[in-house]
Write a protein that holds these residues in place. Structure first.
Motif, PDB file in Angstrom:
ATOM      1  N   CYS A  95       0.851  -1.198   0.000  1.00 43.49           N
ATOM      2  CA  CYS A  95       0.000   0.000   0.000  1.00 43.49           C
ATOM      3  C   CYS A  95       0.888   1.250   0.000  1.00 43.49           C
ATOM      4  CB  CYS A  95      -0.935   0.018   1.204  1.00 43.49           C
ATOM      5  SG  CYS A  95      -2.134  -1.335   1.250  1.00 43.49           S
ATOM      6  N   PRO A  96       1.627   1.502  -1.071  1.00 43.28           N
ATOM      7  CA  PRO A  96       2.544   2.650  -1.112  1.00 43.28           C
ATOM      8  C   PRO A  96       1.803   3.977  -1.177  1.00 43.28           C
ATOM      9  CG  PRO A  96       2.425   1.628  -3.259  1.00 43.28           C
ATOM     10  CD  PRO A  96       1.618   0.750  -2.336  1.00 43.28           C
ATOM     11  N   SER A  97       2.492   5.029  -0.809  1.00 44.34           N
ATOM     12  CA  SER A  97       1.900   6.366  -0.819  1.00 44.34           C
ATOM     13  C   SER A  97       1.846   6.927  -2.234  1.00 44.34           C
ATOM     14  CB  SER A  97       2.707   7.307   0.078  1.00 44.34           C
ATOM     15  OG  SER A  97       2.749   6.836   1.407  1.00 44.34           O
ATOM     16  N   LEU A  98       0.846   7.761  -2.473  1.00 46.33           N
ATOM     17  CA  LEU A  98       0.723   8.481  -3.735  1.00 46.33           C
ATOM     18  C   LEU A  98       1.292   9.880  -3.555  1.00 46.33           C
ATOM     19  CD1 LEU A  98      -2.909   7.382  -4.562  1.00 46.33           C
ATOM     20  CD2 LEU A  98      -0.918   6.873  -6.001  1.00 46.33           C
ATOM     21  N   HIS A  99       2.208  10.281  -4.441  1.00 47.11           N
ATOM     22  CA  HIS A  99       2.852  11.589  -4.349  1.00 47.11           C
ATOM     23  C   HIS A  99       2.442  12.465  -5.530  1.00 47.11           C
ATOM     24  CE1 HIS A  99       5.808  10.611  -1.089  1.00 47.11           C
ATOM     25  NE2 HIS A  99       5.521   9.391  -1.497  1.00 47.11           N
ATOM     26  N   LEU A 100       2.238  13.746  -5.253  1.00 43.05           N
ATOM     27  CA  LEU A 100       1.845  14.686  -6.297  1.00 43.05           C
ATOM     28  C   LEU A 100       2.961  14.844  -7.318  1.00 43.05           C
ATOM     29  CD1 LEU A 100      -0.322  16.729  -7.250  1.00 43.05           C
ATOM     30  CD2 LEU A 100       0.917  18.473  -5.941  1.00 43.05           C
ATOM     31  N   LYS A 101       2.640  14.595  -8.574  1.00 40.34           N
ATOM     32  CA  LYS A 101       3.617  14.704  -9.656  1.00 40.34           C
ATOM     33  C   LYS A 101       3.480  16.031 -10.402  1.00 40.34           C
ATOM     34  CE  LYS A 101       3.139  11.925 -13.160  1.00 40.34           C
ATOM     35  NZ  LYS A 101       3.146  10.707 -14.004  1.00 40.34           N
ATOM     36  N   ASP A 158      -1.399   8.770   1.807  1.00 43.02           N
ATOM     37  CA  ASP A 158      -1.092   7.396   2.214  1.00 43.02           C
ATOM     38  C   ASP A 158      -2.250   6.480   1.845  1.00 43.02           C
ATOM     39  OD1 ASP A 158       1.482   7.830   3.733  1.00 43.02           O
ATOM     40  OD2 ASP A 158       0.155   9.191   4.820  1.00 43.02           O
ATOM     41  N   GLN A 159      -1.913   5.298   1.337  1.00 41.55           N
ATOM     42  CA  GLN A 159      -2.939   4.301   1.032  1.00 41.55           C
ATOM     43  C   GLN A 159      -2.969   3.179   2.072  1.00 41.55           C
ATOM     44  OE1 GLN A 159      -3.719   3.693  -3.427  1.00 41.55           O
ATOM     45  NE2 GLN A 159      -1.491   3.926  -3.386  1.00 41.55           N
ATOM     46  N   ASP A 160      -2.011   3.210   2.982  1.00 38.89           N
ATOM     47  CA  ASP A 160      -1.953   2.219   4.050  1.00 38.89           C
ATOM     48  C   ASP A 160      -2.966   2.602   5.125  1.00 38.89           C
ATOM     49  OD1 ASP A 160      -1.372   0.522   6.133  1.00 38.89           O
ATOM     50  OD2 ASP A 160       0.810   0.737   5.958  1.00 38.89           O
ATOM     51  N   PRO A 161      -3.975   1.789   5.373  1.00 39.02           N
ATOM     52  CA  PRO A 161      -5.009   2.146   6.360  1.00 39.02           C
ATOM     53  C   PRO A 161      -4.483   2.239   7.784  1.00 39.02           C
ATOM     54  CG  PRO A 161      -5.279  -0.129   5.626  1.00 39.02           C
ATOM     55  CD  PRO A 161      -4.236   0.478   4.745  1.00 39.02           C
ATOM     56  N   ASP A 162      -3.269   1.733   8.037  1.00 40.87           N
ATOM     57  CA  ASP A 162      -2.717   1.765   9.388  1.00 40.87           C
ATOM     58  C   ASP A 162      -1.864   3.003   9.655  1.00 40.87           C
ATOM     59  OD1 ASP A 162      -3.869  -0.714  10.001  1.00 40.87           O
ATOM     60  OD2 ASP A 162      -2.174  -1.794   9.114  1.00 40.87           O
ATOM     61  N   VAL A 163      -1.621   3.825   8.636  1.00 40.26           N
ATOM     62  CA  VAL A 163      -0.747   4.989   8.816  1.00 40.26           C
ATOM     63  C   VAL A 163      -1.430   6.083   9.616  1.00 40.26           C
ATOM     64  CG1 VAL A 163       0.445   6.860   7.619  1.00 40.26           C
ATOM     65  CG2 VAL A 163       0.629   4.532   6.757  1.00 40.26           C
ATOM     66  N   HIS A 164      -2.651   6.424   9.269  1.00 34.96           N
ATOM     67  CA  HIS A 164      -3.405   7.452   9.992  1.00 34.96           C
ATOM     68  C   HIS A 164      -4.702   6.823  10.509  1.00 34.96           C
ATOM     69  CE1 HIS A 164      -0.649  10.484   8.514  1.00 34.96           C
ATOM     70  NE2 HIS A 164      -0.914  10.154   7.271  1.00 34.96           N
ATOM     71  N   PRO A 165      -4.640   6.052  11.579  1.00 37.74           N
ATOM     72  CA  PRO A 165      -5.864   5.424  12.098  1.00 37.74           C
ATOM     73  C   PRO A 165      -6.893   6.474  12.503  1.00 37.74           C
ATOM     74  CG  PRO A 165      -4.054   5.277  13.679  1.00 37.74           C
ATOM     75  CD  PRO A 165      -3.454   5.779  12.410  1.00 37.74           C
ATOM     76  N   GLY A 166      -8.123   6.227  12.128  1.00 39.41           N
ATOM     77  CA  GLY A 166      -9.174   7.186  12.434  1.00 39.41           C
ATOM     78  C   GLY A 166      -9.131   8.425  11.564  1.00 39.41           C
ATOM     79  N   SER A 167      -8.447   8.338  10.409  1.00 43.01           N
ATOM     80  CA  SER A 167      -8.284   9.487   9.525  1.00 43.01           C
ATOM     81  C   SER A 167      -9.622   9.976   8.989  1.00 43.01           C
ATOM     82  CB  SER A 167      -7.371   9.111   8.354  1.00 43.01           C
ATOM     83  OG  SER A 167      -7.365  10.123   7.374  1.00 43.01           O
ATOM     84  N   VAL A 168      -9.708  11.298   8.782  1.00 41.99           N
ATOM     85  CA  VAL A 168     -10.901  11.884   8.164  1.00 41.99           C
ATOM     86  C   VAL A 168     -10.832  11.770   6.649  1.00 41.99           C
ATOM     87  CG1 VAL A 168     -11.254  13.518  10.041  1.00 41.99           C
ATOM     88  CG2 VAL A 168      -9.808  14.174   8.111  1.00 41.99           C
ATOM     89  N   GLY A 169      -9.771  11.159   6.130  1.00 40.83           N
ATOM     90  CA  GLY A 169      -9.591  11.081   4.690  1.00 40.83           C
ATOM     91  C   GLY A 169      -8.746  12.243   4.194  1.00 40.83           C
ATOM     92  N   TRP A 170      -8.919  12.592   2.927  1.00 35.37           N
ATOM     93  CA  TRP A 170      -8.123  13.655   2.303  1.00 35.37           C
ATOM     94  C   TRP A 170      -9.055  14.658   1.641  1.00 35.37           C
ATOM     95  CZ3 TRP A 170      -3.144  13.229   3.679  1.00 35.37           C
ATOM     96  CH2 TRP A 170      -2.684  11.971   4.045  1.00 35.37           C
ATOM     97  N   VAL A 171      -8.618  15.913   1.600  1.00 37.85           N
ATOM     98  CA  VAL A 171      -9.461  16.962   1.043  1.00 37.85           C
ATOM     99  C   VAL A 171      -8.635  17.878   0.150  1.00 37.85           C
ATOM    100  CG1 VAL A 171      -9.121  18.389   3.104  1.00 37.85           C
ATOM    101  CG2 VAL A 171     -11.038  18.868   1.581  1.00 37.85           C
ATOM    102  N   THR A 172      -9.242  18.297  -0.945  1.00 42.10           N
ATOM    103  CA  THR A 172      -8.674  19.319  -1.819  1.00 42.10           C
ATOM    104  C   THR A 172      -9.689  20.450  -1.903  1.00 42.10           C
ATOM    105  OG1 THR A 172      -7.501  17.651  -3.119  1.00 42.10           O
ATOM    106  CG2 THR A 172      -7.733  19.837  -4.091  1.00 42.10           C
ATOM    107  N   SER A 173      -9.256  21.687  -1.631  1.00 46.24           N
ATOM    108  CA  SER A 173     -10.166  22.828  -1.596  1.00 46.24           C
ATOM    109  C   SER A 173      -9.738  23.881  -2.609  1.00 46.24           C
ATOM    110  CB  SER A 173     -10.197  23.463  -0.200  1.00 46.24           C
ATOM    111  OG  SER A 173     -10.679  22.562   0.766  1.00 46.24           O
ATOM    112  N   LEU A 174     -10.713  24.452  -3.295  1.00 40.74           N
ATOM    113  CA  LEU A 174     -10.489  25.558  -4.225  1.00 40.74           C
ATOM    114  C   LEU A 174     -11.397  26.710  -3.837  1.00 40.74           C
ATOM    115  CD1 LEU A 174      -9.401  26.877  -6.804  1.00 40.74           C
ATOM    116  CD2 LEU A 174     -11.146  25.633  -8.102  1.00 40.74           C
ATOM    117  N   ASP A 175     -10.814  27.856  -3.510  1.00 39.02           N
ATOM    118  CA  ASP A 175     -11.528  29.069  -3.128  1.00 39.02           C
ATOM    119  C   ASP A 175     -11.284  30.107  -4.223  1.00 39.02           C
ATOM    120  OD1 ASP A 175     -12.260  31.584  -2.012  1.00 39.02           O
ATOM    121  OD2 ASP A 175     -11.963  30.834   0.010  1.00 39.02           O
TER     122      ASP A 175
END
Length: 230
Positions: free
Chosen positions: A84-90, A163-180
């Motif tokens: 479950c490797p991490s995804l990095h912004l390219k 991170d795609q590893d479910p054990d890295v951030h236990p209880g994570s709220v997920g990820w967010v991208t915001s545009l204002d």
């Protein structure tokens, strides 16, 4: 230009969120991903993924402001969990578009043309930062975000590493991208919130805030970054 940010096949049921595709008001998002391991089966909703591309944008009359994010797994990098490797912004691509006219018109023929200079190339950054900063998780997870002030009174918040590893951030709220973005009198904030772990393709919510630009500070939320009520 040939990189796709949408699924090969798209039906009405895909707009319910599992494939990362949704429209709300004048905001939208699309997404596609490549499985980490090749499979003859059709791409499912759950990763892990080798690449991940998402787009979100806001439409205002004849103007559109959108961002395109391209993530991938870094080959040769040591991962805590190779499965479950991490995804990095390219790459991050900023698109400023108008309908039936050039964004930098020499002679304006309509009111909508007159506002394009400020809406696309005006002061850098949204007034006071994001109108409603979203919750981004623990301090460790927060450190994986960056905020960018863009020309045209716009600000973007995005994770540069997911991170795609479910054990890295236990209880994570997920990820967010915001545009204002404030294209004229109205100010918009679009929040693309996805799930955590191997479920990063699926949307939790796509939230759109809309307020009069001149009254944004008066009605600015003070809830400390709460998710919208469902």
């Amino acid at each position: 230009m040939n990189t796709k940010f949408w699924p090969d096949e798209l039906s009405d049921i895909d707009f319910r969120g599992p494939q990362g595709v949704m429209v709300v008001g004048n905001g939208y998002t699309i997404c596609t991903a490549t499985p980490l391991k090749s499979s003859p089966q059709k791409l499912n909703d759950v990763g892990p993924f080798a690449s991940y591309r998402a787009e979100l944008g806001i439409v205002s009359d004849a103007l559109r402001f959108r961002i395109k994010l391209d993530y991938s797994v870094i080959t040769g990098m040591e991962h805590k969990n190779p499965d479950c490797p991490s995804l990095h912004l390219k790459t991050l691509t900023i698109c400023r578009e108008t309908l039936d006219m050039w964004p930098r018109a020499d002679k304006y023929k309509s009111a909508i043309e007159a506002v394009t200079q400020d809406a696309f190339f005006g002061r850098r950054g949204a007034d006071g930062g994001l109108y409603d900063p979203p919750p981004v998780g623990s301090d460790e997870q927060t450190s994986q975000y960056l905020s960018l002030d863009l020309e045209g009174r716009a600000t973007v918040l995005l994770p540069y590493c997911m991170d795609q590893d479910p054990d890295v951030h236990p209880g994570s709220v997920g990820w967010v991208t915001s545009l204002d973005w404030t294209p004229g009198k109205l100010r918009y904030q679009l929040d693309r919130k996805v799930k955590s772990g191997k479920d990063v393709l699926g949307l939790r919510t796509l939230e759109l805030s809309e307020v009069q630009g001149a009254e944004a500070d008066i009605y600015r939320p003070n809830d400390g970054g709460e998710n919208m009520r469902q």
